[in-house]
Design a protein around this motif. Structure first.
Motif, short mmCIF file in Angstrom:
data_model
loop_
_atom_site.label_atom_id
_atom_site.label_comp_id
_atom_site.label_asym_id
_atom_site.label_seq_id
_atom_site.Cartn_x
_atom_site.Cartn_y
_atom_site.Cartn_z
N LEU A 29 41.90 7.74 61.02
CA LEU A 29 41.07 6.76 60.33
C LEU A 29 40.79 5.51 61.16
CD1 LEU A 29 42.60 6.91 56.72
CD2 LEU A 29 40.73 8.24 57.70
N THR A 85 32.84 5.54 47.29
CA THR A 85 34.24 5.75 47.67
C THR A 85 35.16 5.54 46.48
OG1 THR A 85 33.86 5.09 49.96
CG2 THR A 85 36.12 4.93 49.16
N ARG A 90 38.28 8.72 48.55
CA ARG A 90 38.28 8.19 49.91
C ARG A 90 37.90 9.24 50.94
NH1 ARG A 90 38.52 4.09 46.54
NH2 ARG A 90 40.53 3.01 46.33
N LYS A 91 38.46 10.44 50.79
CA LYS A 91 38.28 11.44 51.85
C LYS A 91 36.84 11.93 51.96
CE LYS A 91 40.17 15.55 53.98
NZ LYS A 91 41.36 16.40 54.16
N LYS A 92 36.21 12.22 50.84
CA LYS A 92 34.82 12.69 50.89
C LYS A 92 33.93 11.70 51.63
CE LYS A 92 34.83 15.43 46.62
NZ LYS A 92 34.29 15.54 45.24
N LEU A 95 34.68 11.19 55.50
CA LEU A 95 34.10 12.30 56.27
C LEU A 95 32.58 12.19 56.32
CD1 LEU A 95 36.26 15.34 55.03
CD2 LEU A 95 36.39 14.19 57.24
N ALA A 138 41.43 3.49 52.25
CA ALA A 138 42.32 4.64 52.44
C ALA A 138 43.57 4.26 53.21
CB ALA A 138 41.57 5.75 53.16
N ARG A 203 40.53 13.71 61.63
CA ARG A 203 40.36 13.17 60.28
C ARG A 203 40.39 14.25 59.20
NH1 ARG A 203 35.85 8.56 59.30
NH2 ARG A 203 37.26 7.54 60.74
N ARG A 204 40.00 15.46 59.55
CA ARG A 204 40.02 16.56 58.58
C ARG A 204 41.41 16.78 58.01
NH1 ARG A 204 39.65 20.79 61.33
NH2 ARG A 204 39.27 22.25 59.61
N GLU A 208 43.47 13.04 50.89
CA GLU A 208 42.94 12.08 49.94
C GLU A 208 44.04 11.10 49.54
OE1 GLU A 208 40.99 9.91 48.46
OE2 GLU A 208 39.56 11.53 48.07
N SER A 209 43.66 9.91 49.11
CA SER A 209 44.64 8.93 48.66
C SER A 209 45.28 9.39 47.35
CB SER A 209 43.96 7.58 48.45
OG SER A 209 44.77 6.72 47.67
#
Length: 477
Positions: A29, A85, A90-92, A95, A138, A203-204, A208-209
């Motif tokens: 991140l 977000t 956060r993750k979607k 990315l 995140a 990052r993949r 997710e938080s």
């Protein structure tokens, strides 16, 4: 009817010992700020090359307009991605924002006109702006409370590694003996894309938080994820994790999203003092940094007669000083405390900038003295600026954290990015250092004002859980 769940997820995340898993989060991140620094520096360095007929053949003014489009895109991206977000996770979004940057920076490398350059710079800024909201929220939710200050400052300060790298790289890519006039500058953008791909691969694997999941009807998934993180951290460190007691349990009423009315009420009524603080810190540092950076080479060439071909190389020591300031002073924000360190760094930077201005006005400052004082000022100012982002990201409730970061980033960047360079550029007025000195005095005054606001309105957030600093809007009391 919204479901209510009891959870100890925040306490479980905060009590984790530092491990390789946390380094994965930092690498996945945090390294994107290197790209931002690289982008801004490279474009500044290649501005004159783009105006050459055998390169892109656009005017320097049109290149500068591209900078405006980049800032506009960053502000727009921050607001749009910030809202999504908080709503989608956060993750979607971290990315998606990096993916947008990747496509846009490749497209910039294939620019064929001023208009295409402007469009691609806007979309590049859109992706970078989205990163500010998605990444800062995140990181704060995945890093233990005791290390949150240092990690945030070091990550935000890594922007200057990219700036220093970009300054050094520009000298190679713009060498016509090595690369053609219409090739080197394009390679600079392709290099940014290569770095983005490497970051995406890491990052993949960043999850997710869990804090976001527990509120958005995915508490079982959050519990399973935290359990997996605990197992990995325990395996990596060889430590048996301490138990989390019932006193650390919070009750959450789950929700799908937070409306604009509640967002506005929280920012401007319930957390009005923190909103004033966040805006002051971010707007001040944005003004000072944009003013100095966008006129950096002009001051060197106009006031100190540095050859324009090597002026950009002076950004290397400047960038290193900025990064080291955030890195080395960062730990003090977790031990000495937020209020003392933030106000002190803003004030010390103001004093050094005022001294720099006085020496410039008196005509007693040479190039070496100017660079030394500037590096000292921004060694401290870098920690102060990064602390502005830390303040906004940790002092608002989880449900609107990304939106708060986005809002204050967009407003402060819009103001600082526009007013700072315009004012400093107006004050330059040829080779008279007096005008430049006035600009630095203004910058010093603004930094001192921010220090005072921090003393009065600052939040003592060191070593505290995010939920203690700002209870979730969904928390049942």
């Amino acid at each position: 009817m919204p479901e209510t769940v009891k959870t100890r997820i925040p306490a479980r995340m905060d009590r984790l010992p530092w491990s390789g898993w946390h380094w994965l989060v930092v690498l996945g991140l945090g390294t994107v700020w290197i790209l931002d620094g690289l982008e801004v520096t490279i474009v500044g360095a290649i501005a004159s090359r783009l105006s050459e007929e055998d390169a892109l053949g656009i005017s320097e003014y049109q290149v500068a307009v591209g900078g405006t489009f980049y800032i506009l895109g960053a502000a727009t991206g921050a607001l749009g991605f910030g809202y999504l977000t908080d709503r989608l996770g956060r993750k979607k979004l971290f990315l998606a924002s990096l993916g947008l940057y990747l496509v846009a920076t490749i497209a910039t490398g294939f620019t064929w006109s001023a208009y295409s350059f402007w469009i691609f710079r806007f979309f590049t800024g859109l992706g970078i702006g989205g990163e500010y909201a998605a990444i800062n929220s995140a990181i704060d939710e995945l890093i233990p409370a005791r290390a949150r200050g240092w990690v945030d400052l070091a990550i935000n300060g890594s922007y200057w590694l990219g700036a220093a790298f970009g300054a050094a790289l520009s000298g190679v890519l713009l060498d016509k003996d090595l690369f053609g006039a219409d090739l080197g500058w394009r390679l600079a953008f392709f290099l940014g894309a290569i770095l983005a791909v490497a970051i995406m691969l890491v990052r993949r694997h960043v999850p997710e938080s869990p804090r976001w999941l527990m509120i958005h009807y995915r508490n079982d998934e959050a519990e399973q994820l935290v359990g997996e993180i605990e197992e990995e951290v325990s395996r990596r460190t060889g430590q048996t994790l301490s138990e989390v007691g019932p006193d650390d349990e919070i009750e959450i009423r789950q929700r799908h999203s937070t409306g604009f009315v509640e967002i506005a009420r929280t920012l401007f009524r319930d957390y009005k003092r923190r909103s004033i603080l966040g805006f002051t810190l971010l707007a001040t540092q944005a003004f000072v940094y944009n003013a100095v950076i966008f006129t950096f080479s002009l001051i060197l060439t106009n006031v100190f007669d540095v050859d324009s071909g090597v002026a950009g190389l002076y950004l290397i020591p400047f960038g290193i000083a900025n990064f080291l300031g955030a890195l080395l002073l960062g730990r003090l924000f977790d031990t000495v405390g937020r209020r003392i360190m933030i106000s002190s760094t803003y004030f010390i930077a103001a004093v050094v900038l005022a001294v720099l201005a006085a020496l410039l006005a008196g005509g007693s400052l040479g190039l070496t003295g100017y660079m030394v004082l500037l590096c000292i000022a921004f060694f401290v100012a870098s920690a102060a600026a990064s602390a502005g982002y830390l303040t906004v990201s940790e002092t608002f409730p989880l449900e609107i954290r990304a939106m708060a970061i986005a809002f204050f980033y967009a407003i402060s960047t819009g103001i600082g990015g526009a007013v700072g360079p315009l004012l400093f550029g107006k004050l330059l007025g040829g080779d008279d250092p007096t005008g430049v000195a006035v600009g630095y005095w203004i910058a010093a005054g603004l930094m001192a004002l921010a220090a005072i606001v921090e003393v009065v309105l600052g939040v003592d957030a060191e070593q505290q859980s995010l939920e203690e600093i700002a209870p979730p809007l969904s928390e049942e009391t």
